[in-house]
Design a protein around this motif. Structure first.
Motif, PDB file in Angstrom:
ATOM      1  N   ALA A 211     -82.842  39.791  63.167  1.00 33.25           N
ATOM      2  CA  ALA A 211     -81.598  39.080  62.869  1.00 33.25           C
ATOM      3  C   ALA A 211     -80.940  39.650  61.772  1.00 33.25           C
ATOM      4  O   ALA A 211     -81.466  39.676  60.573  1.00 33.25           O
ATOM      5  CB  ALA A 211     -81.953  37.381  62.834  1.00 33.25           C
ATOM      6  N   HIS A 212     -79.764  39.685  62.050  1.00 37.81           N
ATOM      7  CA  HIS A 212     -78.612  40.401  60.709  1.00 37.81           C
ATOM      8  C   HIS A 212     -77.348  39.788  60.995  1.00 37.81           C
ATOM      9  O   HIS A 212     -77.039  39.604  62.091  1.00 37.81           O
ATOM     10  CB  HIS A 212     -78.888  41.728  60.329  1.00 37.81           C
ATOM     11  N   THR A 213     -76.637  40.217  59.859  1.00 34.86           N
ATOM     12  CA  THR A 213     -75.109  40.239  59.986  1.00 34.86           C
ATOM     13  C   THR A 213     -74.678  41.735  59.612  1.00 34.86           C
ATOM     14  O   THR A 213     -75.290  42.370  58.841  1.00 34.86           O
ATOM     15  CB  THR A 213     -74.283  39.213  59.014  1.00 34.86           C
ATOM     16  N   ASP A 214     -73.677  42.211  60.258  1.00 31.06           N
ATOM     17  CA  ASP A 214     -73.304  43.438  59.898  1.00 31.06           C
ATOM     18  C   ASP A 214     -72.530  43.547  58.678  1.00 31.06           C
ATOM     19  O   ASP A 214     -71.871  42.506  58.300  1.00 31.06           O
ATOM     20  CB  ASP A 214     -72.278  44.128  60.918  1.00 31.06           C
ATOM     21  N   TYR A 215     -72.583  44.600  57.813  1.00 29.49           N
ATOM     22  CA  TYR A 215     -71.955  44.558  56.465  1.00 29.49           C
ATOM     23  C   TYR A 215     -70.424  45.136  56.310  1.00 29.49           C
ATOM     24  O   TYR A 215     -69.887  44.768  55.477  1.00 29.49           O
ATOM     25  CB  TYR A 215     -72.891  45.040  55.435  1.00 29.49           C
ATOM     26  N   LEU A 269     -74.871  35.865  62.519  1.00 28.82           N
ATOM     27  CA  LEU A 269     -76.234  36.459  62.607  1.00 28.82           C
ATOM     28  C   LEU A 269     -76.456  37.060  64.204  1.00 28.82           C
ATOM     29  O   LEU A 269     -76.070  36.453  65.325  1.00 28.82           O
ATOM     30  CB  LEU A 269     -77.324  35.434  62.423  1.00 28.82           C
ATOM     31  N   HIS A 270     -77.102  38.003  64.541  1.00 30.83           N
ATOM     32  CA  HIS A 270     -77.248  38.499  65.697  1.00 30.83           C
ATOM     33  C   HIS A 270     -78.543  39.391  65.697  1.00 30.83           C
ATOM     34  O   HIS A 270     -79.172  39.783  64.769  1.00 30.83           O
ATOM     35  CB  HIS A 270     -76.228  39.331  66.367  1.00 30.83           C
ATOM     36  N   ARG A 271     -79.355  39.685  66.749  1.00 32.48           N
ATOM     37  CA  ARG A 271     -80.649  40.367  67.141  1.00 32.48           C
ATOM     38  C   ARG A 271     -80.623  40.977  68.360  1.00 32.48           C
ATOM     39  O   ARG A 271     -79.768  40.698  69.212  1.00 32.48           O
ATOM     40  CB  ARG A 271     -81.678  39.449  66.871  1.00 32.48           C
TER      41      ARG A 271
END
Ligand SMILES: N=C(N)NCCCC[C@H](N)C(=O)O
Ligand SMILES: O=C(O)CCC(=O)C(=O)O
Ligand SMILES: [Fe+2]
Length: 311
Positions: A211-215, A269-271
């Motif tokens: 899980a992360h957000t793009d920057y 957030l996505h994964r």
């Protein structure tokens, strides 16, 4: 934070692309409709599908197929273009080498970045200095990827024009010193198939990308047509799938747009979890501001006041 969205909307951007350079773009009825949908999607999910984008579907497919061919080769072939500090972090990254929130991701990838020459952006760019390294196999890899990158850059710029209008600015608000000379990243990603019987590939529920957000500002995801693996988190913490819709891109907002919009839009957030018995390919294009925009930016370009205008 995102709302409690249950699905990701589809936006046909063709009216915006048709009029992108029109002096009266803000008065156009068709463009206004697209702008409204972009605004809603950016407030709700931070994710939307893009259709009517003008990039040939044949090219979208072909680059996934050549990526699949490349990843299918033995490790010794792939490692010929190994990513390292010497290559400016461009090249092949083996499974488990990419880390998200401290955990190795179960994917392999080729990382490409816009070329950075010595001394560009003062000393700021030196760590990213270099140009892309391409596999010799398949032979048309470089040419197709470069064409694809050009088209994604063009499309992203035009979508950003719609988003600038949605935020109450002028169409070119995100250009010039902010994004007139955008940096970009292309990640050509392969996710191993889930092996049913504890095989050597990978186990079920292995995380392809944590899980992360793009920057950056915007991401354009070109995913395999037949595998559901990308998931987006809503406000209640539910993971909402972004199933492939053939011929479309999944587009999402990155952290830099959150900053530039003063938090009106947020990155979500996505994964990725590939539980299918097939190897999954995804080519993700990340559109960013000018490499040195941060060193000159004075803060947010948009405020709530701008948003409260009619368009
Ligand atoms: N090897 C890696 N991961 N390089 C950085 C790529 C940046 C992509 C990222 N998901 C983003 O947030 O835009
Ligand atoms: O594989 C995907 O569908 C998305 C990958 C992704 O989120 C990323 O690379 O930032
Ligand atoms: Fe991402």
């Amino acid at each position: 934070m995102a709302t409690d969205f249950k699905f990701i909307p589809v936006i046909d951007v063709s009216p915006l692309l048709e009029k992108w350079d029109h002096p009266n773009i803000a008065q156009d009825e068709g463009v206004a409709q697209v702008v409204k949908q972009l605004d809603q999607a950016c407030r709700d999910a931070g994710f939307f599908y893009v259709k009517g984008h003008g990039i040939p579907v044949s090219l979208m497919k072909e680059i996934k197929n050549i990526a699949r061919e490349y990843f299918h080769q033995p490790y010794e072939e792939k490692i010929e273009i190994k990513l390292s500090a010497e290559t400016g972090y461009r090249g092949y990254q083996r499974i488990g080498e990419n880390i998200t929130k401290g955990k190795p991701d179960i994917h392999e990838a080729i990382d490409c970045y816009r070329e950075v020459k010595h001394g560009m952006y003062g000393g700021l760019g030196d760590v990213m200095q270099g140009s892309n390294i391409w596999p010799t196999n398949p032979p048309n890899f470089k040419q197709l990827m470069e064409e694809y990158i050009d088209r994604c850059t063009d499309l992203s710029r035009k979508i950003m024009r719609g988003i600038a209008l949605a935020l109450g600015g002028s169409a070119d608000e995100m250009e010039g010193d902010i994004g007139g000379d955008p940096f970009w990243v292309l990640r050509i990603i392969g996710y191993p198939a889930a092996s049913i019987s504890n095989g050597h590939d990978k186990a079920h529920d292995d995380v392809g990308c944590g899980a992360h957000t793009d920057y950056g500002l915007l991401t354009l995801v070109n995913q395999d047509d037949d595998i559901v693996a990308l998931q987006v988190r809503n406000k209640s913490g539910e993971w909402i799938s972004a199933p492939p819709i053939p011929g479309t891109f999944v587009c999402n907002i990155g952290d830099m747009l959150k900053i530039l919009s003063n938090g009106i839009y947020e990155s979500t957030l996505h994964r990725v979890i590939n539980n299918s018995p097939k190897y999954r390919v995804c080519v993700a294009y990340f559109y960013e501001p000018n490499f040195d925009a941060g060193s000159r930016a004075t803060g947010c370009v948009f405020t709530e006041d701008w948003w409260h205008q009619e368009f």
